[in-house]
Design a protein around this motif. Sequence first.
Motif, PDB file in Angstrom:
ATOM      1  N   ASN A 158      -5.465   2.549  26.534  1.00 37.00           N
ATOM      2  CA  ASN A 158      -5.800   3.414  27.663  1.00 37.00           C
ATOM      3  C   ASN A 158      -6.581   2.655  28.735  1.00 37.00           C
ATOM      4  N   LEU A 159      -7.458   1.751  28.329  1.00 36.29           N
ATOM      5  CA  LEU A 159      -8.194   0.939  29.304  1.00 36.29           C
ATOM      6  C   LEU A 159      -7.249   0.042  30.099  1.00 36.29           C
ATOM      7  N   ILE A 160      -6.227  -0.484  29.437  1.00 37.62           N
ATOM      8  CA  ILE A 160      -5.229  -1.318  30.127  1.00 37.62           C
ATOM      9  C   ILE A 160      -4.444  -0.454  31.113  1.00 37.62           C
ATOM     10  N   ALA A 161      -3.961   0.691  30.641  1.00 39.85           N
ATOM     11  CA  ALA A 161      -3.144   1.571  31.485  1.00 39.85           C
ATOM     12  C   ALA A 161      -3.917   2.055  32.713  1.00 39.85           C
ATOM     13  N   ARG A 162      -5.223   2.218  32.576  1.00 40.99           N
ATOM     14  CA  ARG A 162      -6.056   2.692  33.694  1.00 40.99           C
ATOM     15  C   ARG A 162      -6.623   1.537  34.525  1.00 40.99           C
TER      16      ARG A 162
END
Length: 198
Positions: A158-162
């Motif tokens: 999720n940190l990568i996607a955001r």
Amino acid sequence: MPLLILFVTSLLASSVKASELKVFASHYPPFDIADNKQTPGFDVEVTEAAFAASGINVNVDFRPWARIMRDVQAGTATAAVTCSANSERSKRLYYSDEISGSQVGLISLKTLDTSAIKSLEDLRNYRVVSVNGYATQAELINKNIKTLNVNRMDEAINLIARQRQDIFISGAKPPCLLPINWALPITLNLPHWPTNPL
């Protein structure tokens, strides 16, 4: 390629005569799959079969990896499955023979150019996220490579996607088997490092 193996503390030596053994695992598919009694994962199934051959029933309890490491190293847990060997763990733990393995994977946005990453050292130029207690985290710390640490793989993705982190480093197989929306603009890269980074 990290070795994923069962490790056992000295507490096991005194517990072998018991008819039941509690073993810990973290959700790390395809090796360990939480909430799936039919297919608990390759490493769990091999561990259960190995102990069953000696008349010992294995009860697998799934927990976060950092908690498992803390409890095993403190001697309050007997054993855990799917663990990469490293020098810090080897001071306190006994390992079985290797039962499975995984290549390191780098998850990033598709738009991020990762072609310059030729070694673990090259990650210094990126915002890196890793999972607490994983061997990849330990290696980053040992090499003084700054990393943001999270408790679960889905948090890292999720940190990568955001776009809050650039690269998530982990074993390559487990993230591919998480219920991730792969329609997101993320990709998995398999680095071809000349030597074993873990």
